[in-house]
Scaffold this active site. Sequence first.
Site, PDB file in Angstrom:
ATOM      1  N   ASP A  23       5.865  74.765  12.316  1.00 46.98           N
ATOM      2  CA  ASP A  23       6.290  73.443  11.853  1.00 46.98           C
ATOM      3  C   ASP A  23       5.828  73.314  10.409  1.00 46.98           C
ATOM      4  O   ASP A  23       4.647  73.496  10.112  1.00 46.98           O
ATOM      5  CB  ASP A  23       5.645  72.340  12.695  1.00 46.98           C
TER       6      ASP A  23
ATOM      7  N   ASP B 253      16.216  67.728  22.328  1.00 50.70           N
ATOM      8  CA  ASP B 253      14.931  67.141  22.733  1.00 50.70           C
ATOM      9  C   ASP B 253      15.219  66.232  23.917  1.00 50.70           C
ATOM     10  O   ASP B 253      15.988  65.282  23.791  1.00 50.70           O
ATOM     11  CB  ASP B 253      14.335  66.312  21.589  1.00 50.70           C
TER      12      ASP B 253
END
Lengths: 208, 252
Positions: free
Chosen positions: B11, B130
């Site tokens: 990330d 998601d």
Amino acid sequence: MNVTIVDYQSGNISSVINSFTEVAKGKVNLKVTSDIQKIKSSDKIVLPGQGSFKSCVDSLNKVFGLVDTLKEFAITNKKPLLGICVGLQMFADVGYEEAETKGLGWIPGKVSRIDNQKGKFKLPHIGWNEIEIHKNSKIFKDIKNKSHMYFVHSYEFIPEDKSVISATTDYSSKIVCSIEKDNLFGTQFHPEKSDKIGLKMIDNFLTL
Amino acid sequence: MLKNRIIPCLDVKDGRVVKGINFVELKDAGDPVEQAKIYSDGGADEICFLDITASNENRETIIEIVRKTAKECFVPLTVGGGVRTIQNITDLLLAGADKVSINTAAVKKVDFVKEASKKFGSQCIVVAIDAKKISENKWEVFTHGGRNKTGIDAVDFAQKVEENGAGEILLTSMDKDGTKSGYDVDLLKAITNSTNIPVIASGGVGSLDHLYDGIVKGGASAVLAASIFHYGEYKIKDVKEYLNSKNVSVRL
């Protein structure tokens, strides 16, 4: 030595450029172009290909004189050419992705969708798979049988003459993943994304 | 035989590697190019960058990181986060990414997936979903890093993106992400059983048996994890040796 990666504005060839640049460092003069004159004066050619068979063939045809130049280079003058992924598939007479499309016709055969046994095998065939080497191809020098290479494709090249097959990989059936016919080389897998083994194969091609 | 892939995910925020706990608390942990190189040398099957900067001003940062990484890592590189336009994809691919992962833009307009896969080929279009559990065997799609509800059923959406040309699905459980309690195996099963494209499992890995569960129980083709690699708990090699010892085929 002058090696040209043919840039015919189809798909993403950054990774091909990066890996060949890495291997070519200091020993080979590498060009990325669709310029006919530069291609003609090269010693070796790399023909990448991403996207569909049809989109790649269409893009090749859009560059005036390119198909004839490649043919003269590879078929008439018999100079080394490496096709990668759809670059290899285009050697065939015909492909069936999107629509029936005429290929370069350099190696008799067709390109059809992998039979995934009614969904038993996921498509695209993505990831690392072992290659089974069938004949001593020059580009496999010092590469062990059952080495892992990186694949991303849903279509396979089926040549009529099985003697051109230099390696297969097992995914629902034995899929042709490398060919060698005289000066013509092709891989269905992506040597440029296949880690150190892939770079070794690129090195083998560059030092042919 | 096709091997199950192990994908470390980095990330990246404003050019630095971070990993969120439930997407909130961020810890700084290094330079992305260097990290990627360590992973690639260590046997990672692919590398994934998730750009959580998301603000347009800093988009150039991730492109520069991709450009540098692609010159040193010769395994596939996927980049996601803020991919909203064809131009975004073009920029990332030209910088050296092999695949891009599309999340919010795909939910907003599934035609974008179609357009992108037609232009660049399915092989480089990953759709990141998601999902959050809303009831027994029912999951809803969320966007904007898990902040926004959409009312869309995750299984329906997965099938829809497949029809529209997605080459892979990157499936993250919002309930599990950052918890280190394992993947949501039921969610994985629901998606892998109803689609024909490879699914990458994400969200919740805390130990090696979680990765095993994702592949063997969940049916994932690849497993993605961040923290367990990132803080040095396990090396890629440890994961592969463990899975291999449990008869899960991996590239050794």
